[in-house]
Design a protein around this motif. Structure first.
Motif, PDB file in Angstrom:
ATOM      1  N   UNK A   1       0.856  -1.201   0.000  1.00 54.51           N
ATOM      2  CA  UNK A   1       0.000   0.000   0.000  1.00 54.51           C
ATOM      3  C   UNK A   1       0.889   1.248   0.000  1.00 54.51           C
ATOM      4  N   UNK A   2       0.658   2.170  -0.957  1.00 51.42           N
ATOM      5  CA  UNK A   2       1.450   3.385  -1.023  1.00 51.42           C
ATOM      6  C   UNK A   2       1.033   4.375   0.046  1.00 51.42           C
ATOM      7  N   UNK A 106       9.101   1.665   6.013  1.00 53.79           N
ATOM      8  CA  UNK A 106       9.004   0.279   6.454  1.00 53.79           C
ATOM      9  C   UNK A 106       8.886   0.264   7.972  1.00 53.79           C
ATOM     10  N   UNK A 107       7.795  -0.311   8.474  1.00 51.65           N
ATOM     11  CA  UNK A 107       7.588  -0.425   9.922  1.00 51.65           C
ATOM     12  C   UNK A 107       7.942  -1.852  10.329  1.00 51.65           C
ATOM     13  N   UNK A 123       1.056   3.228   9.176  1.00 57.63           N
ATOM     14  CA  UNK A 123       1.613   4.192   8.225  1.00 57.63           C
ATOM     15  C   UNK A 123       2.653   3.567   7.310  1.00 57.63           C
ATOM     16  N   UNK A 124       3.033   2.327   7.547  1.00 60.13           N
ATOM     17  CA  UNK A 124       4.076   1.704   6.747  1.00 60.13           C
ATOM     18  C   UNK A 124       3.602   1.267   5.378  1.00 60.13           C
ATOM     19  N   UNK A 125       4.445   1.481   4.367  1.00 61.73           N
ATOM     20  CA  UNK A 125       4.212   0.842   3.067  1.00 61.73           C
ATOM     21  C   UNK A 125       4.367  -0.663   3.234  1.00 61.73           C
ATOM     22  N   UNK A 126       5.320  -1.013   4.092  1.00 62.14           N
ATOM     23  CA  UNK A 126       5.576  -2.408   4.435  1.00 62.14           C
ATOM     24  C   UNK A 126       5.554  -2.502   5.962  1.00 62.14           C
ATOM     25  N   UNK A 200      -3.005  -7.171   8.622  1.00 61.04           N
ATOM     26  CA  UNK A 200      -2.518  -5.991   9.333  1.00 61.04           C
ATOM     27  C   UNK A 200      -1.003  -5.886   9.300  1.00 61.04           C
ATOM     28  N   UNK A 201      -0.353  -6.931   8.825  1.00 66.20           N
ATOM     29  CA  UNK A 201       1.091  -6.918   8.589  1.00 66.20           C
ATOM     30  C   UNK A 201       1.343  -7.549   7.234  1.00 66.20           C
TER      31      UNK A 201
END
Length: 278
Positions: A1-2, A106-107, A123-126, A200-201
Motif C-alpha cells: 500500500x502506497x 518500512x515499519x 503508516x508503513x508501506x511495508x 494488518x502486517x
C-alpha cells in the motif's frame, strides 16, 4: 500500500477534563528490553510509550519524530516499533507525519505495537512483525471527569476518532469497517502469524533482527509496575493528579523513582489494596 493512498486522520484534542492513559494489559505484556540489533541513519526508533512519559521524562512524541524525519530527508525510512501505546492523539500525529513522508516507510514491529502504537504501524508501506510479536487494536479510552456537558463533549470527540481508526484498520486488512470495529470493540490481540493472516502486517521480521537487553528490561520493570498501577487506578475514576501524588508518596516522594526495591513494591501494593477496600 502506497503512503499516498493512506488517509490522513483528523482528530481534535479532547476537552481538558480528559486524559489518555496507557493500557494496563499492554504494559504488562511489554518487554521494554527488545530493540533492533542494528540500525542505520535512516532509522526511527519507537521503543517507549507514545507521548510524554510522566514517570521517566521520556516517551515518543510527534515533535521528536518530525525532527528525525527532517534529519533523514529524502530517503526511505525504517521505523522500529516496540511500544505499549499511550496518547492516541500523539499517535495520530506521528502516523500523519509518516504517511506524508515522500519515500518508502518500512515499519518493523519488534515485540509489541499496541493501541496508539498500532495506529503508527499502519503508516508503513511495508509492515513486518516478529512471529513472537503482537499487535493490539482497541477503541480509544480516556479518563473523563466533569459535568454531563464535559462528558458529552468527550464522547463526541472520540466517536469520529474511533470511526477513523476502524476505517484505517479495515483498509489495511481488506475487511469491512464493521469487522475492524468488532476487533476494536473486543480489544483484539494478534500474534505475528495472525497479524499477517488478517492483513494488518505484510510479512515477518527476520528472527535475527531483534536483540534483548535483559538489564534494561529489569531496570524498566519497576517503572512499568508503577505505570500499570496508575492505569488500574485510573479506571476507578481517581483523578490523575491524585493518583500520581499517592504513588509518588509511596515511593518516597520521587515520581520517577523505579520500583526496584521490594519494600517499594510492597508499599504500592498495600496502598492500592487499601484504596480498593475503602
Amino acid at each position: 500500500m502506497s503512503l499516498r493512498k493512506l488517509p490522513e486522520i483528523e482528530a481534535g484534542r479532547l476537552p481538558t477534563v480528559c486524559a489518555f492513559e496507557p493500557d494496563a494489559d499492554a504494559l504488562e505484556r511489554w518487554n521494554a528490553g527488545l530493540s533492533p540489533k542494528a540500525q542505520g541513519e535512516n532509522t526511527i526508533t519507537i521503543l517507549e510509550v507514545i507521548g510524554e512519559d510522566f514517570w521517566t521524562g521520556g516517551g515518543v512524541t510527534a515533535k521528536r519524530v518530525a525532527a528525525a524525519l527532517r534529519a533523514i530527508g529524502s530517503q526511505d525510512v525504517i521505523v522500529e516499533v516496540n511500544s505499549p501505546g499511550g496518547d492516541f492523539f500523539e499517535g495520530v500525529a506521528i502516523y500523519n507525519l509518516l504517511r506524508a513522508h515522500p519515500n518508502k516507510v518500512t515499519v518493523r514491529i519488534l515485540g509489541l505495537a499496541a493501541s496508539a502504537a498500532s495506529v503508527i504501524a499502519m503508516a508503513g508501506d511495508e509492515i513486518q512483525i516478529g512471529k513472537a510479536g503482537f499487535l493490539m487494536v482497541h477503541n480509544a479510552w480516556v479518563i473523563a471527569m466533569g459535568n454531563r456537558h464535559d462528558l458529552a463533549d468527550a464522547a463526541a470527540t472520540m466517536e469520529p476518532f474511533d470511526d477513523a481508526m476502524a476505517t484505517l484498520y479495515a483498509d489495511r486488512a481488506g475487511v469491512s469497517k464493521a469487522k475492524a470495529a468488532e476487533w476494536m470493540d473486543n480489544e483484539t490481540w494478534f500474534n505475528g502469524e495472525q497479524a499477517v493472516e488478517v492483513g494488518l502486517s505484510t510479512g515477518f521480521l527476520p528472527a535475527d533482527a531483534v536483540t534483548e537487553n535483559k538489564a534494561k528490561a529489569e531496570a524498566m520493570s519497576g517503572v512499568n509496575a508503577t505505570r500499570r498501577i496508575d492505569a488500574r487506578l485510573a479506571k476507578t475514576g481517581m483523578p490523575r493528579t491524585e493518583r500520581r501524588a499517592l504513588l509518588a508518596d509511596a515511593k518516597g516522594g520521587t515520581h520517577d523513582a523505579a520500583l526496584t526495591v521490594k519494600h517499594d513494591a510492597d508499599a504500592i501494593a498495600a496502598l492500592v489494596s487499601g484504596l480498593f477496600k475503602s
